[in-house]
Design a protein around this motif. Structure first.
Motif, PDB file in Angstrom:
ATOM      1  N   GLY A 118       0.836  -1.191   0.000  1.00 22.17           N
ATOM      2  CA  GLY A 118       0.000   0.000   0.000  1.00 22.17           C
ATOM      3  C   GLY A 118       0.876   1.247   0.000  1.00 22.17           C
ATOM      4  O   GLY A 118       2.069   1.185  -0.318  1.00 22.17           O
ATOM      5  N   VAL A 119       0.313   2.358   0.379  1.00 24.68           N
ATOM      6  CA  VAL A 119       1.011   3.640   0.301  1.00 24.68           C
ATOM      7  C   VAL A 119       2.286   3.646   1.153  1.00 24.68           C
ATOM      8  O   VAL A 119       3.338   4.112   0.703  1.00 24.68           O
ATOM      9  N   GLN A 120       2.225   3.115   2.373  1.00 21.62           N
ATOM     10  CA  GLN A 120       3.400   3.119   3.242  1.00 21.62           C
ATOM     11  C   GLN A 120       4.537   2.307   2.613  1.00 21.62           C
ATOM     12  O   GLN A 120       5.691   2.756   2.583  1.00 21.62           O
ATOM     13  N   THR A 121       4.217   1.143   2.089  1.00 21.27           N
ATOM     14  CA  THR A 121       5.229   0.291   1.456  1.00 21.27           C
ATOM     15  C   THR A 121       5.741   0.945   0.183  1.00 21.27           C
ATOM     16  O   THR A 121       6.946   0.971  -0.081  1.00 21.27           O
ATOM     17  N   ARG A 122       4.858   1.505  -0.613  1.00 20.26           N
ATOM     18  CA  ARG A 122       5.235   2.168  -1.862  1.00 20.26           C
ATOM     19  C   ARG A 122       6.226   3.296  -1.599  1.00 20.26           C
ATOM     20  O   ARG A 122       7.202   3.471  -2.311  1.00 20.26           O
ATOM     21  N   THR A 123       5.986   4.056  -0.549  1.00 18.37           N
ATOM     22  CA  THR A 123       6.840   5.191  -0.225  1.00 18.37           C
ATOM     23  C   THR A 123       8.221   4.745   0.254  1.00 18.37           C
ATOM     24  O   THR A 123       9.224   5.384  -0.056  1.00 18.37           O
ATOM     25  N   ALA A 124       8.289   3.639   0.967  1.00 20.85           N
ATOM     26  CA  ALA A 124       9.551   3.174   1.546  1.00 20.85           C
ATOM     27  C   ALA A 124      10.403   2.351   0.579  1.00 20.85           C
ATOM     28  O   ALA A 124      11.628   2.350   0.687  1.00 20.85           O
ATOM     29  N   MET A 125       9.781   1.678  -0.368  1.00 22.70           N
ATOM     30  CA  MET A 125      10.500   0.746  -1.243  1.00 22.70           C
ATOM     31  C   MET A 125      11.300   1.424  -2.342  1.00 22.70           C
ATOM     32  O   MET A 125      10.982   2.522  -2.777  1.00 22.70           O
TER      33      MET A 125
END
Length: 153
Positions: free
Chosen positions: A121-128
């Motif tokens: 989701g957004v949190q993973t997308r931002t960190a990856m």
């Protein structure tokens, strides 16, 4: 209790019961209800020949989307490619978000110190980081590297 008060009490109890029945039961369900599913891979850099920054995206090209176990799409391909190439996860890039992809995603989420729920989701997308290369597998003529995504859209 008067008939009117009794009727209002029954109405209020019914309303609360129905209202609770439509609420999402898990955080992942809440994300899914508010965010579209990723269905394709898009090039977020769009800077000409030499490769692409493949990222999961929704049908409207927004990279604010989610993926979870059971998804089958180009978006899963982009996620799996990043998990394998950028994070060294030993998974098959087959566009099918199965238990191995979920386990790999949880590993990466833990390494990034974010919520390790196995949902993209957004949190993973931002960190990856995502892989930058052509459609083929990397080789000497097709260099590849990983970097953080471009601005949220």
């Amino acid at each position: 209790m008067t008939i009117r008060k009794r009727a209002l009490s029954v109405f209020a109890a019914t309303l609360c019961t129905v209202g609770l029945a439509v609420l999402p039961s898990t955080p992942a369900a809440a994300v899914a209800a508010a965010t579209p599913q990723c269905v394709k891979a898009i090039d977020r850099l769009d800077d000409g020949p030499g490769g692409a920054n493949w990222m999961p995206a929704a049908s409207n090209n927004s990279t604010i989307c989610y993926l979870s176990q059971g998804s089958v799409s180009q978006a899963v391909w982009a996620l799996q490619r990043a998990l394998k190439i950028c994070y060294g996860q030993n998974i098959v890039v087959d566009s099918d978000f199965g238990p191995n992809t979920k386990a790999a995603l949880v590993n990466v989420q833990r390494s990034l110190r974010i919520s390790a729920d196995g949902v993209y989701g957004v949190q993973t997308r931002t960190a990856m980081k995502f892989s930058r290369a052509g459609l083929s597998e990397p080789d000497a003529s097709n260099p590849i590297y990983c970097h953080h995504n471009s601005p949220v859209t």
